[in-house]
Design a protein around this motif. Structure first.
Motif, PDB file in Angstrom:
ATOM      1  N   GLY A 300     113.948 -66.813  82.625  1.00  0.00           N
ATOM      2  CA  GLY A 300     113.938 -68.129  82.014  1.00  0.00           C
ATOM      3  C   GLY A 300     115.329 -68.731  81.983  1.00  0.00           C
ATOM      4  N   VAL A 301     115.458 -69.848  81.284  1.00  0.00           N
ATOM      5  CA  VAL A 301     116.738 -70.557  81.157  1.00  0.00           C
ATOM      6  C   VAL A 301     117.272 -70.329  79.750  1.00  0.00           C
ATOM      7  CG1 VAL A 301     117.860 -72.823  81.136  1.00  0.00           C
ATOM      8  CG2 VAL A 301     116.140 -72.296  82.870  1.00  0.00           C
ATOM      9  N   GLY A 302     118.410 -69.645  79.662  1.00  0.00           N
ATOM     10  CA  GLY A 302     119.008 -69.360  78.365  1.00  0.00           C
ATOM     11  C   GLY A 302     119.898 -70.469  77.865  1.00  0.00           C
ATOM     12  N   LEU A 303     120.265 -71.388  78.780  1.00  0.00           N
ATOM     13  CA  LEU A 303     121.103 -72.528  78.391  1.00  0.00           C
ATOM     14  C   LEU A 303     120.928 -73.652  79.402  1.00  0.00           C
ATOM     15  CD1 LEU A 303     123.356 -73.826  76.647  1.00  0.00           C
ATOM     16  CD2 LEU A 303     125.019 -72.762  78.174  1.00  0.00           C
ATOM     17  N   PHE A 304     120.341 -74.746  78.962  1.00  0.00           N
ATOM     18  CA  PHE A 304     120.242 -75.959  79.770  1.00  0.00           C
ATOM     19  C   PHE A 304     121.217 -76.959  79.161  1.00  0.00           C
ATOM     20  CE2 PHE A 304     117.040 -79.388  81.453  1.00  0.00           C
ATOM     21  CZ  PHE A 304     118.065 -79.961  82.198  1.00  0.00           C
ATOM     22  N   ARG A 305     122.379 -77.104  79.818  1.00  0.00           N
ATOM     23  CA  ARG A 305     123.377 -78.075  79.345  1.00  0.00           C
ATOM     24  C   ARG A 305     122.894 -79.473  79.728  1.00  0.00           C
ATOM     25  NH1 ARG A 305     126.610 -74.024  82.103  1.00  0.00           N
ATOM     26  NH2 ARG A 305     127.854 -72.800  80.639  1.00  0.00           N
TER      27      ARG A 305
END
Length: 583
Positions: A300-305
């Motif tokens: 998954g995505v742990g950080l979407f800036r």
């Protein structure tokens, strides 16, 4: 800088992103506007020089008018700021005095403008009235626009580059790096920046070599010079000799073979030799990077800036525009989670259409959640879009730069307000999404036990936590060598946060660049992390490292490291203990 008897020149900087690339240089340095020379003009040329200045003002003003006209009614605050700039183009203090200086001092328009701008800025800075002081930033921006027209300088448009080149710049802003197209840009080098500066993060995400903190790259490199960029060692070689070129071609081929091998193993699980599983998630900045997330088999995505959706616009995006982008990312990743971090601007990321007050130290100023709480209408727009997108997949909401309990309470009040408004409007949304905060300032780490009572998860942002804890500007090449993640103070703060999260039974992950460095992995696992988030390109390497480790051993390593008080001693110990594992 080392020079041989030949024309080959070697510059040493900081490895921003691993890998080797070889190609022609393309200078995108915008510092040329500052290299203004003074020269005298004779009487008969004064009218022509005045007209040259007036034409530059007109062109700059016309460009700004076009921007103003492109903004809708919903952006009245931005329009007001830009219209103030339009008035300043003909301000007597700036416009009139520059013409007077050209005429009376008999000097070129560039030097006259520079001289007058400095005088006007000094005058306003001495005033006691805060509003008048704030005009200094407006004056500087208008002056720079006119100067660009006078010197024929153009804003960097990296997206327009149609050649296979290596970028060379004094620095690259987030807006610049977001334009990079992989089919044209092989790698880049910058005078400024450090190992975990924004430019390095982008390079790692794109899997292109980068060297930062070179100091004098833009002085030593000319357009079309042949360059070798070694992002692993932090070396830039300008116009290499034939044997150097041959040696690096071999090294580049070896590195690419290594990358291909570990990429083929991406599907294998990240489980230690004794069966301890780790979740490896991805940090992304653009929806387009979701392809890389899937290719590298992330959890998954742990950080979407989310800043780049804002940076790419000429105005604040609408709720529907944000919703469409978030929904697209979520649907591509489902059922894996996407952790969306709310807007984090005014540190190293500035919106071109938003008036910045001109803070002396923006890293300690109105940035991240502080900005969002001061501009609730912008924050609510983003929160509503996230809640709506959460109806289409697994979203976690992450708030940046929380420093105290009061900020969390205020955030939750606005979150509840958004939920009530969406309910009343009968919109499709999901209100039951996990709420997390970034731990990236020492006060949050110290208060982690209390903060954990208000949220569902912690995400430790080591890039800023290291910077704030050690008082080191990671973009400053003079102190960048002191920016070391395995500093004992940093490790003890991290351990404090992990323990607090475990006591409150909430998830804790780490999303800073520290997580993507193989050397740090044994220590982080031993400290108690079960989730790490990093740029997608690092995931295959970290997976390979984890599969070689024994969990019981790394716990002992972490315990020993926490008892050390010397950074260099820690690095030597970890290196010597895991030399074979990290190869």
């Amino acid at each position: 800088m080392d020079k041989t008897e030949s024309k080959e020149v070697v510059l040493r900087g900081i490895g921003g992103a691993p890998g080797i690339c070889i190609g022609k240089a393309y200078l995108v340095d915008r510092e040329g506007v500052d290299l203004i020379k003074r020269y005298a003009i004779v009487d008969r040329d004064i009218p022509a020089e005045v007209n040259r200045f007036k034409n530059a003002v007109k062109k700059a003003k016309d460009e700004l008018k076009a921007v103003v006209e492109s903004l809708g009614e919903d952006f009245s605050s931005q329009v007001d700021i830009l219209e103030t700039h339009l008035v300043l183009f003909k301000d007597k203090l700036l416009y009139g005095k520059t013409i007077d200086s050209i005429t009376q001092d008999k000097i070129n328009a560039e030097w006259a403008l520079k001289k007058v701008t400095r005088q006007v800025k000094t005058m306003f800075q001495r005033m006691e009235d805060d509003y008048l002081k704030s005009r200094v930033a407006d004056i500087s921006q208008v002056s720079e626009q006119i100067m660009r027209q006078l010197m024929g300088a153009q804003d960097i448009k990296i997206s327009d580059i149609r050649m296979r080149v290596i970028l060379v710049a004094h620095d690259l802003s987030p807006a610049d790096t977001s334009q990079i197209q992989l089919e044209h840009i092989k790698g880049f080098v910058t005078d400024r920046g450090g190992r975990d500066s924004h430019t390095s993060i982008i390079a790692k995400s794109l899997n292109i070599p980068a060297v930062t903190g070179l100091g004098t790259a833009t002085v030593n490199v000319q357009n079309d010079d042949i360059l070798i960029v070694d992002g692993s060692t932090g070396q830039l070689i300008i116009n290499p000799e034939e044997d150097t070129l041959f040696r690096y071609e071999e090294r580049r081929a070896q590195y690419e073979q290594y990358r291909a091998l570990i990429t083929r193993e991406s599907h294998l699980p990240s489980v230690t030799l004794d069966g301890h599983a780790m979740k490896l998630m991805a940090n992304i900045e653009l929806v387009e990077e979701v392809v890389s997330v899937r290719d590298n088999v992330a959890h998954g995505v742990g950080l979407f800036r989310t800043e780049f959706i804002y940076i790419d616009q000429k105005r604040f995006p609408t709720e529907d525009e944000l919703f469409d982008r978030y929904k697209e990312a979520v649907e591509l990743i489902t059922p894996q989670p996407v952790t969306i971090r709310t807007l984090d601007i005014n540190g190293d990321k500035v919106l071109p259409y938003f008036k910045n007050i001109g803070e002396e130290n923006p890293a300690l100023g109105l940035r991240a959640v502080r900005f969002s709480l001061q501009r609730p209408e912008i924050f609510l727009t983003q929160i509503r879009a996230i809640l709506r997108a959460a109806a289409f997949g697994n979203i976690r909401l992450l708030i940046p730069m929380i420093t105290c309990v009061e900020e969390i309470i205020e955030v939750k009040e606005l979150l509840n307000r958004a939920i009530m408004d969406l309910t009343r409007e009968e919109m499709v949304f999901n209100k039951d999404i996990p709420l997390g905060i970034m731990i990236e300032v020492p006060s949050a780490a110290i208060m982690a036990d209390e903060l954990a009572k208000y949220v569902d998860f912690f995400s430790i942002g080591t890039n800023d936590l290291i910077q704030y804890s050690l008082a080191i500007d990671r973009n400053n090449r003079q102190v960048a060598h002191l920016y070391r993640p395995l500093n004992p103070a940093v490790l003890r703060l991290i351990k404090m946060v992990v323990d607090a999260a475990h006591r409150q039974n909430i998830i804790v992950t780490i999303c800073g660049e520290m997580a993507g460095d193989p050397l740090n992995v044994p220590v982080l696992m031993g400290l108690g992390f079960t989730e790490l988030s990093m740029n997608p390109g690092s995931i295959p390497v970290i997976k390979q490292v984890i599969r070689k480790l024994n969990y019981q051993d790394v716990c002992k390593t972490a315990k020993k490291v926490l008892g050390m008080d010397n950074t260099e001693e820690i690095y030597q110990f970890v290196h010597s203990t895991y030399t074979e594992t990290l190869q």
